[in-house]
Design an enzyme around this catalytic site. Structure first.
Site, mmCIF file in Angstrom:
data_model
loop_
_atom_site.group_PDB
_atom_site.id
_atom_site.type_symbol
_atom_site.label_atom_id
_atom_site.label_comp_id
_atom_site.label_asym_id
_atom_site.label_seq_id
_atom_site.Cartn_x
_atom_site.Cartn_y
_atom_site.Cartn_z
ATOM 1 C CG ASP A 153 4.033 3.745 8.575
ATOM 2 O OD1 ASP A 153 3.087 2.953 8.399
ATOM 3 O OD2 ASP A 153 3.893 4.851 9.122
ATOM 4 C CB SER A 154 4.296 0.537 2.829
ATOM 5 O OG SER A 154 3.944 -0.771 3.262
ATOM 6 C CG ASP A 161 0.477 8.822 10.062
ATOM 7 O OD1 ASP A 161 1.281 8.735 11.013
ATOM 8 O OD2 ASP A 161 0.042 7.819 9.460
ATOM 9 N N PRO A 209 0.804 3.434 -5.320
ATOM 10 C CG PRO A 209 0.750 5.724 -4.957
ATOM 11 C CD PRO A 209 -0.145 4.519 -5.043
ATOM 12 C CD GLN A 238 -1.113 8.326 -1.214
ATOM 13 O OE1 GLN A 238 -1.201 7.342 -0.500
ATOM 14 N NE2 GLN A 238 -0.296 9.324 -0.933
ATOM 15 C CG ASP A 259 9.245 5.749 -5.302
ATOM 16 O OD1 ASP A 259 10.043 4.817 -5.039
ATOM 17 O OD2 ASP A 259 8.070 5.557 -5.642
ATOM 18 N N GLY A 260 10.084 6.071 -1.924
ATOM 19 C CA GLY A 260 10.897 5.289 -0.999
ATOM 20 C C GLY A 260 11.749 4.245 -1.687
ATOM 21 C CG ASP A 313 -3.242 -2.413 2.554
ATOM 22 O OD1 ASP A 313 -2.891 -3.432 3.173
ATOM 23 O OD2 ASP A 313 -4.006 -1.554 3.037
ATOM 24 C CG HIS A 345 2.064 4.923 14.763
ATOM 25 N ND1 HIS A 345 0.892 5.640 14.822
ATOM 26 C CD2 HIS A 345 2.411 4.883 13.444
ATOM 27 C CE1 HIS A 345 0.556 6.031 13.597
ATOM 28 N NE2 HIS A 345 1.455 5.581 12.746
#
Length: 283
Positions: A156-157, A86, A163, A31, A138-139, A159, A62
């Site tokens: 918590d992805s 984050d 990825p 990214q 990778d989730g 858009d 959050h």
């Protein structure tokens, strides 16, 4: 000369944020990452040109994606977070002392390292929590191959581009459902329905085939323009939508939470959907 960071995530709509100072910019993993200072929102983080988090309003996102499922459930012992590099979601989950195990799966270790250095207030030390297992993977792969179950899964992805796209598929949601304990809850971020209606409608279609309760709830996050954000809510425990504000208040107090956006009344009201959102849920 004043610099402006322009976001054009939505067709026909551009948003510009004034950048008084570019603090950091580089490619991190898969990214493109940029951190800059804005007079209204403080430090702002963008990935691939799309705003991800700001110091000023991150608490809304959050708090609502964490405390709504955990307090509705009322007896959460294990939480899986997909994404959230984050650390903001981890921070809020870790505030629940009753949670015994937290697994966080983030695809880019660089985002975690970067956030701890440049946005330490978001995680507030939560990465040092002994209950945390941080998995760099990778989730979608993790949730397909995992052999344990959780009371709450928080997606918590980003858009559904790049990825993050795989985290919005029917296959992913099906694997997530298989990783829930009985009565567990799956929550997802589904963007701003007014300008991203297809995103919510697609998730709700998948949820309806998987869960007895397939709906969403809303929160207004100023950074994400176009109206309130939607968070998908899927569970087989129909009683979770009937928890009273009084019970929520008791659970909120027992957890010792000091929240700035979430309240028991906001929790209940967040499930009262405007007509155009309900149409997307039912589509």
């Amino acid at each position: 000369m004043t610099d402006w960071v322009t976001e054009s995530l939505h067709d026909g709509l551009k948003t510009a944020f004034r950048a008084d100072e570019i603090l950091y910019r580089r490619a991190v993993g898969q990214q493109d990452l940029v951190l800059y200072e804005n007079p209204t929102f403080g430090r702002m983080l963008a990935l691939d040109g799309v705003t991800q988090v700001t110091e000023a309003d991150e608490f809304i996102y959050h708090e609502m994606l964490t405390h709504v499922p955990l307090l509705a459930h009322g007896a959460v012992k294990s939480v899986l977070i997909i994404g959230g590099g984050d650390g903001g979601m981890l921070r809020e989950v870790a505030r629940h002392a009753s949670v015994e195990r937290i697994v966080m799966v983030e695809i880019d270790e660089g985002v975690v390292t970067f956030s701890q250095e440049f946005l330490p207030g978001l995680s507030a030390g939560a990465f040092d929590d002994a209950r945390l297992e941080l998995v760099i993977a990778d989730g979608a792969d993790y949730i397909r191959n995992a052999d344990e179950r959780f009371d709450v899964i928080i997606v918590d992805s980003t858009d559904p581009i790049g990825p993050g796209e795989v985290l919005f598929t029917d296959h992913f949601y099906g694997h997530a459902k298989a990783r829930l304990n009985a009565g567990g809850v799956l929550v997802t971020q589904n963007g701003v329905p007014f300008v991203q209606g297809g995103e919510l409608a697609g998730t709700m279609r998948a949820f309806r085939s998987l869960f007895r309760v397939a709906t969403c709830y809303l929160a207004t996050v100023p950074t994400y323009v176009g109206g309130p954000m939607a968070f998908g809510f899927g569970t087989d425990d129909t009683a979770l939508l009937s928890v009273t504000p009084e019970t929520l208040a008791q659970r909120h107090a027992a957890a010792g939470l000091d929240t700035r956006y979430y309240t028991p009344d906001v929790h209940k009201g967040a499930f009262a959907l405007p007509g155009y959102v309900q149409e997307l849920v039912d589509a």
